[in-house]
Scaffold this active site. Structure first.
Site, mmCIF file in Angstrom:
data_model
loop_
_atom_site.group_PDB
_atom_site.id
_atom_site.type_symbol
_atom_site.label_atom_id
_atom_site.label_comp_id
_atom_site.label_asym_id
_atom_site.label_seq_id
_atom_site.Cartn_x
_atom_site.Cartn_y
_atom_site.Cartn_z
ATOM 1 N N ASP A 12 0.829 -1.128 0.133
ATOM 2 C CA ASP A 12 0.096 -0.031 0.057
ATOM 3 C C ASP A 12 0.927 1.123 -0.133
ATOM 4 O OD1 ASP A 12 1.032 0.277 2.725
ATOM 5 O OD2 ASP A 12 -1.081 0.455 3.620
ATOM 6 N N CYS A 69 2.619 -3.415 3.950
ATOM 7 C CA CYS A 69 1.887 -2.470 4.361
ATOM 8 C C CYS A 69 2.259 -1.793 5.959
ATOM 9 C CB CYS A 69 0.488 -2.826 4.188
ATOM 10 S SG CYS A 69 -0.252 -3.981 5.921
ATOM 11 N N THR A 71 1.680 -2.474 8.918
ATOM 12 C CA THR A 71 2.022 -3.471 9.800
ATOM 13 C C THR A 71 2.252 -4.790 9.282
ATOM 14 O OG1 THR A 71 -0.289 -4.374 10.167
ATOM 15 C CG2 THR A 71 0.587 -2.423 11.602
#
Length: 147
Positions: A12, A69, A71
């Site tokens: 992301d 991403c 986490t």
């Protein structure tokens, strides 16, 4: 590694710089990197990117996948919804090797807000350097795949 090995990378917006560092690192090891983005920092949805990378692995287009991403958790969950994907999120090298050796993981997830670049590259190396041990672990992987 040989250039015949293809690996898909996606993330992301939170993990673009780390994904690009990982892509450069594994390309230097002889992997053909299929980086499916995103390339701009606008907010995006990790489930879309996790599923897109997982589709490339599940279809056989790519041998393995690495997704990132903030986490590593959300994008991993999205990838694991694709049949045939076994993805684990790792923040240490031991776990990265073990998901390959014992779980025959075909995708690795990393949290860009959890680990720095140096450790991330070590995690990638541990993942790519490990091989599935088979044996009793094959029975367990078969059980995972049956569900």
């Amino acid at each position: 590694m040989t250039t015949s090995k293809r690996i898909v990378l996606s993330s992301d917006h939170a993990a673009i710089p780390l994904r690009q560092a990982v892509a450069d690192h594994i390309a230097q090891q002889g992997w053909e990197v299929v980086d499916i983005g995103p390339t701009t920092p606008e907010s995006t949805h990790y489930p879309i990117h996790g599923a897109a990378a997982a589709d490339r692995v599940a279809s056989g287009d790519c041998d393995l996948g690495i997704i990132l991403c903030g986490t590593g958790q959300g994008i991993m969950m999205a990838a694991n919804k694709v049949k045939g994907i076994r993805c684990g999120v790792c923040s240490d090298t031991f776990s990265a090797a073990m998901i390959r050796q014992h779980n025959n993981a075909n995708m690795l997830s990393i949290g860009a807000r959890v680990v720095g670049e140096g450790l991330a590259l070590e995690i990638v190396d541990a993942f790519l350097g490990a091989e599935f041990e088979g044996g009793r672990h094959a029975t367990r992987v078969d059980m995972i795949e049956a569900n």
